[in-house]
Design a protein around this motif. Sequence first.
Motif, PDB file in Angstrom:
ATOM      1  N   LEU A  54      10.826  46.565  35.766  1.00 42.33           N
ATOM      2  CA  LEU A  54      11.356  45.289  35.266  1.00 42.33           C
ATOM      3  C   LEU A  54      10.246  44.266  35.082  1.00 42.33           C
ATOM      4  N   GLN A  55       9.316  44.215  36.034  1.00 43.92           N
ATOM      5  CA  GLN A  55       8.229  43.259  35.885  1.00 43.92           C
ATOM      6  C   GLN A  55       7.350  43.624  34.684  1.00 43.92           C
ATOM      7  N   GLU A  58       9.041  42.456  31.534  1.00 42.33           N
ATOM      8  CA  GLU A  58       8.855  41.014  31.342  1.00 42.33           C
ATOM      9  C   GLU A  58       7.460  40.696  30.834  1.00 42.33           C
ATOM     10  N   ALA A  80      18.852  43.682  38.747  1.00 46.00           N
ATOM     11  CA  ALA A  80      18.252  44.151  37.499  1.00 46.00           C
ATOM     12  C   ALA A  80      19.050  43.656  36.295  1.00 46.00           C
ATOM     13  N   SER A  82      20.699  40.944  36.007  1.00 44.33           N
ATOM     14  CA  SER A  82      20.378  39.534  35.788  1.00 44.33           C
ATOM     15  C   SER A  82      19.057  39.373  35.037  1.00 44.33           C
ATOM     16  N   ARG A  83      18.060  40.164  35.394  1.00 46.15           N
ATOM     17  CA  ARG A  83      16.766  40.063  34.729  1.00 46.15           C
ATOM     18  C   ARG A  83      16.846  40.591  33.301  1.00 46.15           C
ATOM     19  N   ALA A  86      18.280  37.890  31.179  1.00 47.17           N
ATOM     20  CA  ALA A  86      17.288  36.857  30.874  1.00 47.17           C
ATOM     21  C   ALA A  86      16.390  37.302  29.725  1.00 47.17           C
TER      22      ALA A  86
END
Length: 302
Positions: A54-55, A58, A80, A82-83, A86
């Motif tokens: 996930l990072q 991003e 996860a 939620s991310r 976003a």
Amino acid sequence: DELLAAGDEDELALRGDQRLVARLVRAPPLPVDPPTLDPAGSYLITGGLGGLGLQSAERLAARGARHLILVGRGEPSAAATSRLAALATSGVRVRVMRADVADARAVADLFAALADSSPPLRGILHAAGVVDDGILTQQTSERLARVFAPKVDGAWNLHRHAPAGLDFLIFFGSAAALLGSAGQAGYVAANAFLDALAHRRAAHAPPALSLAWGGWAEHGAATGSQFRQRMERLLCHPSWTVRLPYRLRRKLPSARPRMVQAPCWAWWPPACARVGESARSAPACCWPTWPSACCACRSAAS
């Protein structure tokens, strides 16, 4: 003569009139403004629903990627999800796909499905991995296989089935393959395989990069107190953010298939002597280095 010669070198290569020995060398500094990625292409991350995946997603989005494919074996957690929301809000199209990268057929089917339904694939980050720590006498073939599956089998399946024309294929390895890590024989060996596969691709196929990270402050084994204390004794500290190589938009250079990126305040001569490539006149050691060292490593043996 080399076999009978006195000295401390236990790994060398004779190439033409050069005698090469293993050394750690400094990587070129990263530019202030890294190039953006192709907004019309897609980028795939294995282990994409975990913390590192996930990072990484991003970070790719911050560099201009607008089509991300996150591959995992299960469903995304609430955090996860939620991310991912976003990312979608910021204009990134995120596609979550379930597949076990250790399964060759599943990987082949994954790429076949993407070829028919996604923008051209431009890059892959292989961040899948698990740990199963234990001293060597406690290890079993089943425990080793569990650790090998996502890293070794997964990387090999990506190597064999990924489409041609990728801008990059990056394996998320570990500095443990360079420094060693007590109780992690399987993990060390699996990450050493990633290094070797990157070298193989550099010699025989479109290149890949094995990016050897240090411990992570928020993900994986580095969150355990015992692991963190052991790393701190080595003057190494966990990383807080994913710092990806800046040349992601371009073809990876085949001359540098392995890089170490770990926040260490010092590297000692035995570690420096295990990696890198240098002529005989190179200095005998390369320590201390600097915080957040990013070191380029090249094998002395082909």
